[in-house]
Design an enzyme around this catalytic site. Structure first.
Site, PDB file in Angstrom:
ATOM      1  N   LEU A   1       0.843  -1.195   0.000  1.00 28.70           N
ATOM      2  CA  LEU A   1       0.000   0.000   0.000  1.00 28.70           C
ATOM      3  C   LEU A   1       0.881   1.249   0.000  1.00 28.70           C
ATOM      4  O   LEU A   1       1.650   1.476   0.928  1.00 28.70           O
ATOM      5  CB  LEU A   1      -0.919   0.009   1.220  1.00 28.70           C
ATOM      6  CG  LEU A   1      -1.793  -1.239   1.385  1.00 28.70           C
ATOM      7  CD1 LEU A   1      -2.729  -1.082   2.565  1.00 28.70           C
ATOM      8  CD2 LEU A   1      -2.581  -1.521   0.109  1.00 28.70           C
ATOM      9  N   ALA A   2       0.748   2.008  -1.063  1.00 30.26           N
ATOM     10  CA  ALA A   2       1.609   3.197  -1.199  1.00 30.26           C
ATOM     11  C   ALA A   2       0.811   4.393  -1.710  1.00 30.26           C
ATOM     12  O   ALA A   2       1.298   5.201  -2.480  1.00 30.26           O
ATOM     13  CB  ALA A   2       2.772   2.880  -2.139  1.00 30.26           C
TER      14      ALA A   2
ATOM     15  N   ARG B   1       2.100  15.802   6.165  1.00 33.33           N
ATOM     16  CA  ARG B   1       2.959  16.463   7.150  1.00 33.33           C
ATOM     17  C   ARG B   1       4.433  16.511   6.737  1.00 33.33           C
ATOM     18  O   ARG B   1       5.245  17.149   7.379  1.00 33.33           O
ATOM     19  CB  ARG B   1       2.793  15.786   8.517  1.00 33.33           C
ATOM     20  CG  ARG B   1       1.499  16.246   9.213  1.00 33.33           C
ATOM     21  CD  ARG B   1       1.387  15.651  10.573  1.00 33.33           C
ATOM     22  NE  ARG B   1       0.841  14.297  10.522  1.00 33.33           N
ATOM     23  CZ  ARG B   1       0.939  13.427  11.515  1.00 33.33           C
ATOM     24  NH1 ARG B   1       1.589  13.757  12.624  1.00 33.33           N
ATOM     25  NH2 ARG B   1       0.408  12.223  11.403  1.00 33.33           N
TER      26      ARG B   1
ATOM     27  N   ASP C   1       5.225   2.454   3.751  1.00 31.28           N
ATOM     28  CA  ASP C   1       5.936   3.460   4.534  1.00 31.28           C
ATOM     29  C   ASP C   1       6.385   2.931   5.890  1.00 31.28           C
ATOM     30  O   ASP C   1       6.569   3.684   6.832  1.00 31.28           O
ATOM     31  CB  ASP C   1       5.078   4.716   4.702  1.00 31.28           C
ATOM     32  CG  ASP C   1       3.708   4.409   5.271  1.00 31.28           C
ATOM     33  OD1 ASP C   1       3.457   3.239   5.611  1.00 31.28           O
ATOM     34  OD2 ASP C   1       2.896   5.344   5.376  1.00 31.28           O
TER      35      ASP C   1
ATOM     36  N   ASN D   1      -1.339  -3.542  15.648  1.00 24.76           N
ATOM     37  CA  ASN D   1      -1.301  -4.027  14.267  1.00 24.76           C
ATOM     38  C   ASN D   1      -0.146  -3.340  13.537  1.00 24.76           C
ATOM     39  O   ASN D   1      -0.080  -2.123  13.470  1.00 24.76           O
ATOM     40  CB  ASN D   1      -2.647  -3.656  13.616  1.00 24.76           C
ATOM     41  CG  ASN D   1      -2.662  -3.900  12.117  1.00 24.76           C
ATOM     42  OD1 ASN D   1      -1.807  -4.608  11.596  1.00 24.76           O
ATOM     43  ND2 ASN D   1      -3.646  -3.310  11.444  1.00 24.76           N
TER      44      ASN D   1
ATOM     45  N   ARG E   1      35.277   9.544 -11.291  1.00 25.39           N
ATOM     46  CA  ARG E   1      33.962   9.415 -11.925  1.00 25.39           C
ATOM     47  C   ARG E   1      33.765   8.005 -12.495  1.00 25.39           C
ATOM     48  O   ARG E   1      34.717   7.223 -12.590  1.00 25.39           O
ATOM     49  CB  ARG E   1      33.805  10.505 -12.976  1.00 25.39           C
ATOM     50  CG  ARG E   1      33.698  11.896 -12.303  1.00 25.39           C
ATOM     51  CD  ARG E   1      33.723  13.015 -13.308  1.00 25.39           C
ATOM     52  NE  ARG E   1      32.703  12.830 -14.320  1.00 25.39           N
ATOM     53  CZ  ARG E   1      32.734  13.427 -15.516  1.00 25.39           C
ATOM     54  NH1 ARG E   1      33.719  14.233 -15.838  1.00 25.39           N
ATOM     55  NH2 ARG E   1      31.756  13.204 -16.379  1.00 25.39           N
TER      56      ARG E   1
ATOM     57  N   ASN F   1      39.692  15.225 -24.270  1.00 23.65           N
ATOM     58  CA  ASN F   1      38.993  14.041 -24.781  1.00 23.65           C
ATOM     59  C   ASN F   1      37.753  14.387 -25.597  1.00 23.65           C
ATOM     60  O   ASN F   1      37.124  13.517 -26.159  1.00 23.65           O
ATOM     61  CB  ASN F   1      38.599  13.124 -23.616  1.00 23.65           C
ATOM     62  CG  ASN F   1      37.701  13.824 -22.616  1.00 23.65           C
ATOM     63  OD1 ASN F   1      37.868  15.015 -22.354  1.00 23.65           O
ATOM     64  ND2 ASN F   1      36.754  13.099 -22.064  1.00 23.65           N
ATOM     65  N   TYR F   2      37.399  15.662 -25.651  1.00 28.31           N
ATOM     66  CA  TYR F   2      36.116  16.010 -26.265  1.00 28.31           C
ATOM     67  C   TYR F   2      36.324  17.210 -27.174  1.00 28.31           C
ATOM     68  O   TYR F   2      36.813  18.261 -26.727  1.00 28.31           O
ATOM     69  CB  TYR F   2      35.122  16.350 -25.145  1.00 28.31           C
ATOM     70  CG  TYR F   2      33.711  16.625 -25.600  1.00 28.31           C
ATOM     71  CD1 TYR F   2      33.072  15.777 -26.502  1.00 28.31           C
ATOM     72  CD2 TYR F   2      33.011  17.730 -25.120  1.00 28.31           C
ATOM     73  CE1 TYR F   2      31.773  16.029 -26.908  1.00 28.31           C
ATOM     74  CE2 TYR F   2      31.701  17.978 -25.512  1.00 28.31           C
ATOM     75  CZ  TYR F   2      31.094  17.128 -26.415  1.00 28.31           C
ATOM     76  OH  TYR F   2      29.804  17.369 -26.815  1.00 28.31           O
TER      77      TYR F   2
HETATM   78  C1  UD1 Z   1      -3.269   1.346   9.670  1.00 25.01           C
HETATM   79  C2  UD1 Z   1      -4.127   0.284  10.360  1.00 25.01           C
HETATM   80  C3  UD1 Z   1      -3.732   0.210  11.835  1.00 25.01           C
HETATM   81  C4  UD1 Z   1      -2.257  -0.092  11.949  1.00 25.01           C
HETATM   82  C5  UD1 Z   1      -1.437   0.947  11.172  1.00 25.01           C
HETATM   83  C6  UD1 Z   1       0.014   0.552  11.129  1.00 25.01           C
HETATM   84  C7  UD1 Z   1      -6.267   0.270   9.176  1.00 25.01           C
HETATM   85  C8  UD1 Z   1      -7.671   0.693   9.219  1.00 25.01           C
HETATM   86  N1  UD1 Z   1      -5.511   0.608  10.214  1.00 25.01           N
HETATM   87  O1  UD1 Z   1      -3.611   2.576  10.281  1.00 25.01           O
HETATM   88  O2  UD1 Z   1      -4.480  -0.803  12.464  1.00 25.01           O
HETATM   89  O3  UD1 Z   1      -1.862  -0.104  13.295  1.00 25.01           O
HETATM   90  O4  UD1 Z   1      -1.885   1.038   9.812  1.00 25.01           O
HETATM   91  O5  UD1 Z   1       0.762   1.599  10.576  1.00 25.01           O
HETATM   92  O6  UD1 Z   1      -5.844  -0.363   8.250  1.00 25.01           O
HETATM   93  N2  UD1 Z   1      -3.173   3.713   2.312  1.00 25.01           N
HETATM   94  C9  UD1 Z   1      -3.583   3.740   1.008  1.00 25.01           C
HETATM   95  N3  UD1 Z   1      -4.823   4.163   0.723  1.00 25.01           N
HETATM   96  C10 UD1 Z   1      -5.723   4.560   1.677  1.00 25.01           C
HETATM   97  C11 UD1 Z   1      -5.294   4.523   3.002  1.00 25.01           C
HETATM   98  C12 UD1 Z   1      -4.014   4.082   3.295  1.00 25.01           C
HETATM   99  O7  UD1 Z   1      -2.816   3.386   0.105  1.00 25.01           O
HETATM  100  O8  UD1 Z   1      -6.835   4.927   1.319  1.00 25.01           O
HETATM  101  C13 UD1 Z   1      -1.821   3.223   2.622  1.00 25.01           C
HETATM  102  C14 UD1 Z   1      -0.924   4.294   3.212  1.00 25.01           C
HETATM  103  O9  UD1 Z   1      -0.175   4.914   2.204  1.00 25.01           O
HETATM  104  C15 UD1 Z   1      -0.020   3.487   4.128  1.00 25.01           C
HETATM  105  C16 UD1 Z   1      -0.902   2.329   4.561  1.00 25.01           C
HETATM  106  O10 UD1 Z   1      -1.949   2.240   3.629  1.00 25.01           O
HETATM  107  O11 UD1 Z   1       1.077   2.952   3.452  1.00 25.01           O
HETATM  108  C17 UD1 Z   1      -1.458   2.535   5.975  1.00 25.01           C
HETATM  109  O12 UD1 Z   1      -2.257   3.694   5.940  1.00 25.01           O
HETATM  110  P1  UD1 Z   1      -2.357   4.698   7.144  1.00 25.01           P
HETATM  111  O13 UD1 Z   1      -3.258   5.793   6.788  1.00 25.01           O
HETATM  112  O14 UD1 Z   1      -0.987   5.035   7.603  1.00 25.01           O
HETATM  113  O15 UD1 Z   1      -3.079   3.768   8.195  1.00 25.01           O
HETATM  114  P2  UD1 Z   1      -3.274   4.035   9.705  1.00 25.01           P
HETATM  115  O16 UD1 Z   1      -4.473   4.855   9.917  1.00 25.01           O
HETATM  116  O17 UD1 Z   1      -2.014   4.501  10.295  1.00 25.01           O
HETATM  117 CA    CA Z   2       0.227   4.844   9.514  1.00 23.52          CA
END
Ligand code: UD1
Ligand code: CA
Length: 456
Positions: free
Chosen positions: A7-8, A14, A102, A168, A331, A384-385
């Site tokens: 998930l990215a 921030r 992340d 988690n 280089r 060289n050039y």
């Molecule tokens: C999530 C978990 C939480 C856990 C925490 C760990 C859920 C509901 N909660 O919370 O239990 O302890 O991660 O860090 O899953 N992302 C997307 N799309 C979205 C939302 C998130 O790609 O719509 C990605 C973010 O970029 C990130 C990851 O999912 O890489 C986690 O998202 P984040 O918003 O950090 O989740 P938390 O609320 O921190």
């Molecule tokens: Ca998070």
């Protein structure tokens, strides 16, 4: 086959920069790359990355290495995984690992050990957890005498649940076919109106499927960054962990000030790293070297007893016993053979410098093949050039290049050739010859007396 979804989609508001959060770097590499490496070292290569905010930057970074899918709206972690359903359906026979892009320190140990538990317990989903002293902000793991019953987010937790320290990590193993079904059952009835991936656990259990937790002994796997301060902390943590490993291997540091050693760097015992030195990925350094102060070494291979002092060296090979510095730029694509000495304000590019050759000061050697025991006078330039093409210079063994020589490439000096100071060499010079190119020097007597009328 087992699959991975990373998930990215996050923005990282921030961080205050226009870049997806997983591309922020820890020790020179995007956090996403650390996560990918953990997968690769666990033997997982069928990876799909869910991108969102500025997703094109993720594609650009990956350069086609892995599949990506776009989450156009940010509706939660469950919604993010839903975007990858077509990827999951390509092969539903195995298991799928879901990771956060992340949280860079997820380890291949945690990934493999969790999979063992996941399979043993025949779980639909197994969440990777850890105990934190300060669990604020994380989803809490609700344990029951028989196992777990679910995950509750900070914002939805009761005061009692907020006391739970097992959280988690955001990493899970799913049986792929179960994941596809469970995603279809998620809703967004919670305080954030998001589709929570975490709800898959309680849904699975309510349907009589198995769900479990694998608790990692290493809580660092959870570490992530929400702002620049967190990112600095991750960098400091990673930097110290790597330096510690090198200390154990017999590498010396009088101080670690300004020293950054990236992942996958090998350094031999007895080597000393001095302050202000950055050693980048892909570098291998031999024994008893002295690197620094204030040096950058990227993707280089160094032999034993090499000394680099205020040197920047990239994509090159430096053999044993070579001394370079101060203020030298090596280089890419250069080979410095053993025992060579390179002194201040010298630049070497795409060249081979032979054994025991000396290039002591103020010299540019580009696109050249230099033999053994050559001596370069101060201010030598390989030209060289010509503005259109780059050409090579070849300099034989034992040549003596006079100060301020220009070698107009392509040109070849045989062995033991001398060039007189100030010579511009435009033709090949045979073995044992002297190349001299001088105008006739005139002396104009009494010139300054007539011209400048000095006071004395
Ligand atoms: C999530 C978990 C939480 C856990 C925490 C760990 C859920 C509901 N909660 O919370 O239990 O302890 O991660 O860090 O899953 N992302 C997307 N799309 C979205 C939302 C998130 O790609 O719509 C990605 C973010 O970029 C990130 C990851 O999912 O890489 C986690 O998202 P984040 O918003 O950090 O989740 P938390 O609320 O921190
Ligand atoms: Ca998070």
């Amino acid at each position: 086959m087992n699959k991975v979804i990373i998930l990215a989609g996050g923005q990282g508001k921030r961080m205050k920069a226009d870049m997806p959060k997983p591309l922020f770097k820890v020790l020179g590499e995007p956090m996403l790359e650390w996560v990918i490496s953990a997968c690769e070292s666990s033997g997982l290569s069928d990876i799909c990355i869910v991108k969102g905010f500025m997703g094109e930057m993720i594609d650009e970074y990956l350069g086609g290495r892995y599949k990506t899918v776009l989450q156009a709206e940010r509706l939660g972690t469950g919604h993010a995984v839903m975007q990858a359903v077509p990827f999951l359906k390509e092969d539903e026979s195995g298991h799928t690992l879901v990771l956060c892009g992340d949280a860079p320190f997820i380890s291949s140990t945690a990934i493999s050990e969790a999979l063992v538990i996941h399979k043993q317990q025949k779980n639909a989903v197994t969440v990777i957890t850890a105990e934190l002293d300060n669990p604020f902000g994380y989803g809490r793991i609700i344990r029951t005498p028989g196992g777990i019953s679910g995950i509750v987010e900070q914002k939805d937790a009761t005061d009692e649940q907020k006391q739970i320290c097992e959280v988690n990590s955001g990493a899970y193993w799913f049986r792929t076919a179960d994941l596809v079904e469970l995603l279809g059952k998620l809703d967004c009835n919670n305080s954030q109106k998001e589709y929570y991936l975490t709800d898959t656990i309680s849904i699975a259990l309510s349907e009589g499927r198995n769900a479990g937790a694998y608790k990692s002994e290493n809580a660092d796997i959870i570490k992530g960054a929400n702002d620049r301060k967190d990112l600095l902390e991750l960098n400091t943590y990673a930097k110290n962990a790597i330096i510690e490993k090198h200390l154990e291997n017999g590498v010396g540091f009088v101080s670690t000030d300004g020293i950054i050693i990236e992942r996958d760097v090998e350094i031999g015992a007895g080597t000393e790293i001095l302050p202000g030195t950055i050693i980048r990925r892909g570098t291998i350094i031999g024994k008893n070297c002295s690197i620094g102060p204030n040096s950058v070494v990227e993707n280089c291979k160094l032999g034993d007893d090499v000394k680099l002092n205020y040197v920047q060296a990239y994509d090159s090979e430096i053999e044993s016993g070579v001394k370079i510095g101060p203020f030298v730029h090596i280089r890419p694509n250069s080979v410095i053979r053993s025992g060579a000495k390179i002194g201040d304000f010298v630049e070497i590019k795409n060249s081979t410098i032979g054994e025991k050759t000396a290039i002591a000061h103020l010299t540019y050697v580009g696109d050249s093949d230099v033999g053994k025991k050559v001596n370069f006078g101060c201010g030598t330039v390989t030209v060289n050039y010509d503005g259109i093409v780059k050409s090579r210079c070849v300099i034989g063994d034992n040549c003596f290049i006079g100060c301020n020589t220009n070698l107009i490439a392509p040109v070849k000096l045989g062995k033991s050739v001398y060039t007189a100071a100030g010579t511009t060499v435009t033709r090949d010079v045979p073995d044992y010859a002297l190349a001299i190119d001088r105008g006739i020097m005139k002396i104009n007597e009494g010139y300054t007396l007539r011209k400048l009328k000095p006071k004395e």
